[in-house]
Design an enzyme around this catalytic site. Structure first.
Site, PDB file in Angstrom:
ATOM      1  N   ASN A  10      61.987  77.291  22.860  1.00 13.56           N
ATOM      2  CA  ASN A  10      61.417  76.022  23.335  1.00 13.56           C
ATOM      3  C   ASN A  10      62.472  74.961  23.614  1.00 13.56           C
ATOM      4  O   ASN A  10      62.153  73.838  23.975  1.00 13.56           O
ATOM      5  CB  ASN A  10      60.368  75.498  22.341  1.00 13.56           C
ATOM      6  N   CYS A  11      63.745  75.317  23.502  1.00  9.70           N
ATOM      7  CA  CYS A  11      64.849  74.394  23.780  1.00  9.70           C
ATOM      8  C   CYS A  11      64.989  74.217  25.293  1.00  9.70           C
ATOM      9  O   CYS A  11      65.035  75.193  26.043  1.00  9.70           O
ATOM     10  CB  CYS A  11      66.130  74.967  23.181  1.00  9.70           C
ATOM     11  N   ASP A  12      65.069  72.978  25.757  1.00  9.83           N
ATOM     12  CA  ASP A  12      65.191  72.705  27.189  1.00  9.83           C
ATOM     13  C   ASP A  12      66.467  73.308  27.790  1.00  9.83           C
ATOM     14  O   ASP A  12      66.450  73.811  28.911  1.00  9.83           O
ATOM     15  CB  ASP A  12      65.184  71.191  27.457  1.00  9.83           C
ATOM     16  N   LYS A  15      65.963  76.945  28.304  1.00 11.24           N
ATOM     17  CA  LYS A  15      65.107  77.175  29.476  1.00 11.24           C
ATOM     18  C   LYS A  15      65.923  77.077  30.770  1.00 11.24           C
ATOM     19  O   LYS A  15      65.768  77.895  31.675  1.00 11.24           O
ATOM     20  CB  LYS A  15      63.953  76.170  29.501  1.00 11.24           C
TER      21      LYS A  15
END
Length: 116
Positions: A10-12, A15
């Site tokens: 879920n880390c930007d 991603k």
């Protein structure tokens, strides 16, 4: 060429890095710290090859929740058990290409790493 990306999904930044790899047709495996775990040997390797100061993510909430005393006494020996317990404090992503490790993500950096 074997490529492994380490991080939390879920880390930007993770991603963005995944998107870059997919757009450039680079096959990779994703090692999710939360699902697959992380152990002392892996954290030791990260700190030894990249430098513990580089591996530590000081921007995250987990780091900010450490006491001032914990922050002031951090060194490689005190940090490694903390990173095993709290992998969100590991800067992301770390990618392994064969025996080499790279930390962080910028498109220009990945262009250089993957010769694109």
């Amino acid at each position: 060429m074997s490529v492994i990306m380490y991080g939390i999904p879920n880390c930007d930044t993770i991603k963005k890095a995944k998107k870059w790899l997919l757009e450039n047709d680079i096959e990779f495996q994703f090692h999710d710290y939360r699902k697959q775990g992380i152990d002392t040997d892996l954290v030791n390797e990260f700190c030894h090859l990249l430098g513990w100061e580089q591996v530590l993510n000081k921007r995250g909430t987990t780091y900010r929740q450490l006491t001032d005393e914990q922050k002031q006494t951090l060194n490689e020996q005190t940090l490694i058990p903390l990173l095993v317990e709290h992998p969100a404090m590991i800067k992301r992503p770390i990618i392994r290409i064969g025996e080499l490790l790279h930390i962080g993500f910028k498109a220009e950096q990945y262009n250089d790493i993957f010769h694109i």
